[in-house]
Design a protein around this motif. Structure first.
Motif, PDB file in Angstrom:
ATOM      1  N   ALA A 111       0.826  -1.213   0.000  1.00  0.00           N
ATOM      2  CA  ALA A 111       0.000   0.000   0.000  1.00  0.00           C
ATOM      3  C   ALA A 111       0.858   1.260   0.000  1.00  0.00           C
ATOM      4  N   GLY A 112       1.989   1.214  -0.706  1.00  0.00           N
ATOM      5  CA  GLY A 112       2.852   2.387  -0.812  1.00  0.00           C
ATOM      6  C   GLY A 112       3.640   2.700   0.446  1.00  0.00           C
ATOM      7  N   ASN A 113       3.593   1.827   1.436  1.00  0.00           N
ATOM      8  CA  ASN A 113       4.331   2.054   2.673  1.00  0.00           C
ATOM      9  C   ASN A 113       5.460   1.030   2.771  1.00  0.00           C
ATOM     10  N   PRO A 114       6.719   1.464   2.643  1.00  0.00           N
ATOM     11  CA  PRO A 114       7.826   0.495   2.639  1.00  0.00           C
ATOM     12  C   PRO A 114       7.994  -0.232   3.974  1.00  0.00           C
ATOM     13  N   ASN A 115       7.446   0.325   5.066  1.00  0.00           N
ATOM     14  CA  ASN A 115       7.540  -0.359   6.362  1.00  0.00           C
ATOM     15  C   ASN A 115       6.523  -1.471   6.517  1.00  0.00           C
ATOM     16  N   ALA A 116       5.438  -1.401   5.722  1.00  0.00           N
ATOM     17  CA  ALA A 116       4.353  -2.379   5.874  1.00  0.00           C
ATOM     18  C   ALA A 116       4.716  -3.677   5.173  1.00  0.00           C
ATOM     19  N   VAL A 117       5.707  -4.381   5.721  1.00  0.00           N
ATOM     20  CA  VAL A 117       6.188  -5.583   5.037  1.00  0.00           C
ATOM     21  C   VAL A 117       5.239  -6.764   5.223  1.00  0.00           C
ATOM     22  N   ILE A 118       4.357  -6.698   6.231  1.00  0.00           N
ATOM     23  CA  ILE A 118       3.403  -7.791   6.426  1.00  0.00           C
ATOM     24  C   ILE A 118       2.004  -7.254   6.139  1.00  0.00           C
ATOM     25  N   SER A 119       1.280  -7.935   5.248  1.00  0.00           N
ATOM     26  CA  SER A 119      -0.056  -7.434   4.923  1.00  0.00           C
ATOM     27  C   SER A 119      -1.048  -8.589   4.888  1.00  0.00           C
TER      28      SER A 119
END
Ligand code: HEM
Ligand code: FES
Lengths: 171, 236
Positions: A111-119
């Motif tokens: 979702a365009g967030n490089p920190n959101a590695v787990i979705s």
């Protein structure tokens, strides 16, 4: 209008017990006990005692074959085993804390967030690499499992959830 | 015609059907209902308004018709379905691609199920907006609510049976919602799943609920629902 009473009364207002009432009460009580008992037995029957589920404890390794800054996903146990930049290990549950779907690890974030590695594919929850919530609907961080070193292998116990201070294994 | 007349005079006919033929007068007509099992749910006379399409839109009857259709197609589907992993999923594929008219039957079952949820809901709206829930019909409204819940539960338990990705995750999410019920939540989830994860036991449990327990309750309650309409004085 005079109300009909279930049990006839004596002149002193106390319930009168005759043979019929006595026997009916005993009969009803016995039937009640049997019904209650059958209900209990049935409820117990409904809980299986032996489950062929996957083992809670599993091994990964050997440790020196795992590069720092990498993850291993165990699909059977739905667990991420992570080695961070410093070479420390920790294990995160991949089960979304919203309603239990399996989350996916994506190194480049989501979702365009490089920190959101787990979705999570089900309702879009996002977590960082420590399992902390970035975006709901999930409100709780992913579970962390106890991870220990045994000879040269990592032993992870998914039955034992640990707090943030205990999650890291330094090797 | 002659044969029919002769047939109606035979002992066998007369022992099965109590009504004397021919049916000509109004009394004869009312005797048809009066002398049959139908009397328990259908009165001898109904008000014209009660059978007018624009009053009920026949939504209750359409729901009932769909339910009967679901029973028939469901029983036929059972002949090719095994509630076991991995057979369940393969059986579904066989139904789609191998069994003659299998996909037709499966689609009938699936579409009727979706439609029934809609018509039951619309029927409830109709009853609400016509004020048909008011005394003495308040208890039939309660029975109706239970019927709606059973309809939804049938939908939900049926959803797991194909055992595909949609099934699996819908049931994961659904049983996790159940888990949030205070105190008993964890236990109910365990009992529903027959374990801690979806597995063989879950499939069998949902199958038994879907094919035996819920339809049984549905039939009993529909009977009560219809009987109450009559005892409450017919349609309002
Ligand atoms: C499986 C689901 C159901 C079936 C098969 C069913 C069937 C029927 C039928 C055939 C009627 C006769 C009138 C009509 O066709 O509209 C009826 C009437 C009625 N239904 Fe249902 N029904 C169901 C669910 C419900 C629900 C969810 C409610 C409300 C919570 C409800 C409340 C009532 C009431 C109060 C009447 C009497 C209406 C009147 O007197 O005008 N029913 N139902
Ligand atoms: S289950 Fe993961 S967001 Fe709902």
């Amino acid at each position: 209008m005079e109300k009909k009473k279930l049990y006839p009364e004596n002149s002193n207002g106390k319930n009168k017990i005759n043979r019929r009432i006595f026997l009916t009460s005993i009969g009803n009580t016995a039937t009640g006990i049997v019904l209650l008992g059958s209900f209990g037995v049935t409820l117990e029957y409904l809980s299986p005692n032996v489950l062929l589920e996957i083992p809670k404890i599993f091994k990964v390794g050997p440790v020196n074959s795992i590069q720092p800054n990498s993850i291993i996903y165990e699909p059977e146990q739905r667990t991420f085993v992570i080695r961070d930049e410093q070479g420390y290990f920790y294990a995160l549950s991949a089960v979304c804390t919203h309603l239990g779907c399996t989350t996916k690890w994506n190194d480049s974030g989501a979702a365009g967030n490089p920190n959101a590695v787990i979705s999570c594919p089900c309702h879009g929850s996002l977590f960082n690499k420590r399992g902390e919530v970035i975006q709901g609907p999930a409100i709780r961080a992913l579970d962390k499992y106890r991870i220990q070193l045994e000879e040269d292998k990592l032993v992870i116990n998914t039955a034992e959830k640990v707090s943030e201070d205990e999650m890291i294994l330094k090797v | 015609m002659k044969i029919l007349n002769w047939l109606a005079q035979t002992k066998i006919w007369q022992s099965i059907f109590r009504t004397k033929l021919p049916i000509s007068t109004n009394l004869d007509k009312s005797l048809v209902i009066f002398n049959s099992l139908t009397l328990h749910i259908h009165p001898v006379k109904v008000r014209l308004r009660a059978i007018k399409f624009s009053y009920t839109f026949y939504l209750g009857m359409i729901s009932f018709f769909l339910f009967v259709l679901l029973i028939v197609t469901g029983i036929l589907l059972m002949l090719y379905y095994q509630p076991a992993i991995p057979h369940a999923y393969n059986n579904m594929k066989d139904l789609e691609f191998v069994v003659s008219n299998g996909s037709y039957l499966r689609n009938m079952h699936r579409w009727s199920a979706h439609l029934m949820v809609i018509t039951v809901f619309l029927h409830m709206l109709r009853v609400f907006y016509k004020g048909a829930y008011k005394p003495p019909r308040e208890f039939n409204w309660i029975i109706g609510i239970v019927l709606l819940i059973i309809t939804l539960l049938l939908s939900y338990t049926g959803y797991l049976l194909p055992y595909d990705q949609l099934s699996y995750w819908a049931v994961t999410v659904g049983t996790n919602i159940v888990q949030y019920i205070p105190i008993a939540g964890e236990k109910i989830r365990f009992l529903l799943l027959g374990g801690n994860e979806i597995g063989e036991y879950t499939l069998v449990r949902f199958y038994v609920l879907h094919c035996v327990i819920l339809p049984l309750f549905m039939v009993l309650l529909i009977a009560l629902h219809f009987w109450r309409i009559r005892k409450d004085g017919g349609l309002s």
